[in-house]
Design a protein around this motif. Structure first.
Motif, mmCIF file in Angstrom:
data_model
loop_
_atom_site.group_PDB
_atom_site.id
_atom_site.type_symbol
_atom_site.label_atom_id
_atom_site.label_comp_id
_atom_site.label_asym_id
_atom_site.label_seq_id
_atom_site.Cartn_x
_atom_site.Cartn_y
_atom_site.Cartn_z
ATOM 1 N N PHE A 191 0.831 -1.195 0.000
ATOM 2 C CA PHE A 191 0.000 0.000 0.000
ATOM 3 C C PHE A 191 0.874 1.256 0.000
ATOM 4 O O PHE A 191 1.771 1.411 0.838
ATOM 5 N N THR B 285 -8.594 -2.484 2.174
ATOM 6 C CA THR B 285 -8.799 -1.470 1.134
ATOM 7 C C THR B 285 -8.804 -2.216 -0.185
ATOM 8 O O THR B 285 -7.769 -2.733 -0.609
ATOM 9 N N THR C 152 -8.901 4.686 3.621
ATOM 10 C CA THR C 152 -8.422 3.359 3.987
ATOM 11 C C THR C 152 -9.470 2.731 4.895
ATOM 12 O O THR C 152 -10.312 3.444 5.476
#
Length: 482
Positions: free
Chosen positions: A257, A423, A464
């Motif tokens: 991420f 996410t 998120t």
């Protein structure tokens, strides 16, 4: 009799037999299905002649029938209509039934086999026949808390009792008011129906259990971690966690991420990988385990099962035969993996329940006119998802996620919460979905929650699961525990 007449007679006999068989098939074999078909308006006309039983939450009727000066006799009304719409469903003279109104129709209209003796008493005493009351498992305070916390964002919230499988919260947004479909004017109902079907966001869809399923994103790492633990890996064992993971048979790479690094050494423990939600670690783990092992673990948690709670739940899905690069993506909840929020809540509930998966239930009891219990739902096990030791390991890992990892926004003073953020990417153009799933209290679990906020909600591309969905789950958990 000459030959032509004999043949004609045979044809006539065959036609009569075919007609009789067809009539018998429709009137006897297909009769129950046709009577229960929500498009069967004649059945609805008959049902409007008697008081339909109430749907009850927390001791209060959220759906009831009131006598009116009309040929229909009774009008269905819904208190807090939008709040409970996707649980109750609608009861319409034009469009039939949905939700609990459909799933429990024979109980509500009084024609269920279990109400035979009640109908017999009505016949003998001359009492006006009425339908039974259907009591739902929903917690009104928690339902309201989920509704308020989700706000104007699209998405869904589901909460379950980890011990019994009772559904405590079922919120889906956008919602609608079933009262506008319950009026007796066919023209008005048709107009409102057209508006709902044309409305942005498909408000008639129950996102919590049906409709379009979602990629689970990193919440699925709980399944991959469970498969690894069941395969013998320990929480503190080192696994590969590179900055980038080249996808086999491809020039593409999997990144973490925001392009971050999970570990300066390129390895980390399984517990740390879940705590910070390391994509490359779980992608490699999925490749090492193989698609069959991850799929088997997903199915043990309920993927692929056709559930009736008693409303119909869309089965969650793990791809049948992904190649190696798609196995990597599937292991982190992407590619073709699809879930309902209910399935994600079931995942956390099974972990909290020492590995035992309970059957979700939305109906607690059915009661007659004198409030006697005609039918009561009892907790049912669907099976063991993981061993007790694996469940305990996952519990510890999920506690770390909330205490020291990506789920800090779910922390509650005085209550230990265990959770997992997610996410989920949907497309290059759309913002990702924000997920969070949790259970609490971690040392004596009572409630499991799953939250999805579509396309990041108010935060969009900056969203998120920890920032957007975790605070919603926290509000629900607080409402249940209070």
């Amino acid at each position: 009799m000459n030959t032509p007449l004999r043949r004609l007679s045979m044809v006539v006999v065959v036609m009569f037999l075919a007609l009789m068989m067809s009539a018998t098939w429709v009137q006897y074999v297909r009769a129950p299905d046709l009577n229960n078909d929500p498009r069967n308006v004649r059945t609805l006309y008959r049902e409007y002649d008697r008081a339909r039983g109430p749907i009850v939450v927390g001791g209060e009727a959220i759906a009831s029938s009131e006598p009116v000066d009309s040929p229909f006799g009774y009008l269905r009304s819904y208190s807090d209509g939008p709040l409970y719409a996707h649980a109750t469903g609608y009861f319409s003279v034009v469009y039939g039934r949905s939700g609990i109104e459909r799933a429990m129709n024979t109980e509500l209209n009084g024609t269920a086999d279990s109400l035979f003796y009640s109908r017999l008493q009505d016949l003998v005493t001359g009492r006006q026949p009425e339908g039974a009351a259907v009591e739902l498992t929903l917690d009104p305070a928690a339902q309201q808390a989920a509704w308020d916390a989700l706000g104007d964002q699209r998405g869904a919230v589901v909460a379950m009792d980890t011990r019994t499988g009772e559904v405590l919260v079922m919120v889906s947004k956008p919602s609608y008011d079933p009262n506008i479909l319950a009026v007796h004017s066919s023209r008005e109902v048709t107009e409102r129906w057209a508006e709902l079907n044309e409305a942005d966001g498909n408000p008639l869809t129950n996102r919590a259990i049906a409709g379009n399923t979602y990629p689970p994103g990193s919440t699925f790492k709980l399944v991959t971690a469970a498969a690894a633990l069941e395969d013998g890996l320990g929480i503190d064992e080192q696994i590969d966690a590179p900055d980038q993971l080249p996808l086999p048979q491809s020039t593409a790479v999997l990144r973490n991420f925001g392009g971050s690094s999970c570990s300066p050494t390129g390895t980390q423990t399984l517990g740390d990988a879940l705590r910070i939600s390391c994509n490359t670690a779980f992608g490699q783990l999925g490749l090492d385990l193989g698609a069959d092992a991850v799929r088997a673990q997903a199915e043990a948690f309920g993927f692929g099962q056709e559930l009736q709670i008693p409303t119909t739940v869309t089965p969650s899905y793990f791809p049948e035969d992904p190649n190696d690069p798609n196995t990597v993506l599937s292991a982190i909840g992407q590619y073709e993996v699809r879930v309902t929020p209910l399935q994600v809540a079931m995942l956390s509930a099974a972990i909290a329940n020492d590995g035992v998966l309970m059957e979700p239930q939305l109906v607690r009891s059915v009661r007659g006119q004198d409030l006697e219990v005609i039918r009561e739902t009892r907790p049912q096990e669907l099976g063991r998802a993981v061993s007790t030791s694996t469940a305990e390991a996952l519990q510890d890992m999920m506690v770390e996620v909330v205490q020291n990892g990506t789920g800090r926004a779910a922390q509650i003073s005085g209550v230990q919460v265990a959770g997992k953020t997610g996410t989920a990417q949907t497309s290059a153009e759309a913002a990702p979905h924000a997920w969070f799933t949790a259970f609490a209290p971690a040392d004596d679990p009572r409630v499991a929650v799953a939250v999805i906020v579509e396309n990041g909600g108010a935060m969009g591309n900056e969203a998120t699961g920890g920032a957007v969905a975790a605070p919603i789950a926290r509000s629900v958990i607080q409402a249940v525990l209070e």
